[in-house]
Design an enzyme around this catalytic site. Structure first.
Site, short mmCIF file in Angstrom:
data_model
loop_
_atom_site.label_atom_id
_atom_site.label_comp_id
_atom_site.label_asym_id
_atom_site.label_seq_id
_atom_site.Cartn_x
_atom_site.Cartn_y
_atom_site.Cartn_z
N ASN A 147 -8.07 -7.26 -5.64
CA ASN A 147 -8.20 -8.18 -4.51
C ASN A 147 -8.86 -7.53 -3.30
O ASN A 147 -8.81 -8.07 -2.20
CB ASN A 147 -6.82 -8.75 -4.14
CG ASN A 147 -5.85 -7.66 -3.67
OD1 ASN A 147 -6.22 -6.49 -3.58
ND2 ASN A 147 -4.62 -8.04 -3.37
N HIS A 207 -7.97 -4.65 -1.90
CA HIS A 207 -7.11 -3.83 -1.02
C HIS A 207 -7.49 -2.35 -1.08
O HIS A 207 -8.03 -1.88 -2.08
CB HIS A 207 -5.61 -4.06 -1.29
CG HIS A 207 -5.08 -3.45 -2.54
ND1 HIS A 207 -3.93 -3.90 -3.16
CD2 HIS A 207 -5.50 -2.42 -3.31
CE1 HIS A 207 -3.68 -3.16 -4.23
NE2 HIS A 207 -4.61 -2.27 -4.34
N GLU A 263 -3.41 -5.19 2.13
CA GLU A 263 -3.73 -6.38 1.35
C GLU A 263 -4.60 -7.35 2.16
O GLU A 263 -4.65 -7.26 3.39
CB GLU A 263 -2.41 -7.09 0.98
CG GLU A 263 -1.43 -6.22 0.19
CD GLU A 263 -1.77 -6.11 -1.29
OE1 GLU A 263 -2.95 -6.22 -1.66
OE2 GLU A 263 -0.83 -5.90 -2.08
N ASP A 296 -0.07 5.96 0.43
CA ASP A 296 1.01 4.97 0.42
C ASP A 296 2.16 5.37 -0.50
O ASP A 296 2.05 6.32 -1.28
CB ASP A 296 0.46 3.59 0.01
CG ASP A 296 -0.46 3.66 -1.20
OD1 ASP A 296 -0.41 4.66 -1.94
OD2 ASP A 296 -1.24 2.72 -1.41
#
Ligand code: PGA
Length: 242
Positions: free
Chosen positions: A136, A138, A143, A67
């Site tokens: 979280n 991801h 996400e 990313d």
């Protein structure tokens, strides 16, 4: 999933580096999928030290990162292009022409993402994909959502990710709100996946990844369906898994 318990960050880093270096020794022209973030830095340092000693050679390796922040130039010190050079590529003998990161400097999201999908596919997808995991759940910047993503796409970062990543910026307002990320399906095409995690803050996400339901609410949980996924995590990150 194979779960390997490490004592601490250093032990996690060395074990992960051992697995990556074995991949490079077995297939010198392998394709590595790489990750940014604090977690893999120790593994990159260890690999660079082994390169210095002559134990591993990256001359024929090619890499594809997960990313990049949208809107940052390749030379921006906060960009993942810069991160990879500073933390890894500048310390090994990789040919920079064989290293790839999504082009965050291209404002045309559709073009940047489809170009990245094309080159990752042409490379035949990673032999080994290294992943960190967000608090979280991801992976990359995929996400929590109500569906799993497919190819490279532009995402709006969640507040929790912006908050977590703000430690690396002067102020939270400087954290980009969008990123281009390899999709979950593309990540799953890698022939082997290596997840690294350390620290208590990751304990819930690591538990949900390994033992929770397979759900896009915890994107990493899809890795339970991968046939060759190894998790190397320290005791704190595995503390909810006993
Ligand atoms: P970290 O990030 O290694 O900096 O904790 C991991 C991730 O968000 O994927």
């Amino acid at each position: 999933m194979k779960i390997i318990k490490a004592k601490d960050y250093e032990d996690m880093s060395r074990k992960a580096a051992n697995i990556i270096s074995a991949q490079v020794i077995l297939k010198p022209d392998c394709v590595l999928g790489l990750a940014t973030g604090s977690t893999p830095i120790g593994a990159y340092k260890q690999l660079a030290a082994w390169y210095e000693k002559g134990d591993v050679d990256f001359a024929e390796v090619s890499t594809y990162n997960l990313d990049e922040y949208r809107g940052l130039s390749h030379d921006d010190p906060q960009s993942y292009h810069y991160f990879m050079r500073e933390n890894f590529f500048d310390h090994i003998n990789i040919d920079l022409n064989n290293t790839h990161v999504p082009d965050g400097s291209n404002p045309d999201a559709a073009a940047a993402c489809s170009e990245y999908d094309k080159i990752v596919a042409e490379a035949g997808y990673p032999d080994l994909q290294l992943l960190g995991i967000g608090n979280n759940g991801h992976i990359g910047f995929n996400e929590p959502d109500d569906h799993f993503s497919k190819g490279t796409h532009c995402v709006n970062l969640t507040e929790s990710t912006i908050q977590a990543n703000s430690r690396l910026f002067d102020s939270i307002d400087d954290v980009p709100r969008q990123a281009y990320t390899m999709g979950t399906q593309t990540i799953m095409y890698a022939r082997m996946i290596l997840v690294v995690a350390n620290g208590e803050a990751k304990a819930q996400a690591v538990h949900d990844m390994c033992y929770g339901p397979v759900t896009p609410k915890c994107p990493a949980s899809i890795l339970q369906l991968h046939t060759n996924c190894v998790v190397v995590a320290d005791e704190a990150a595995l503390s909810l898994c006993e």
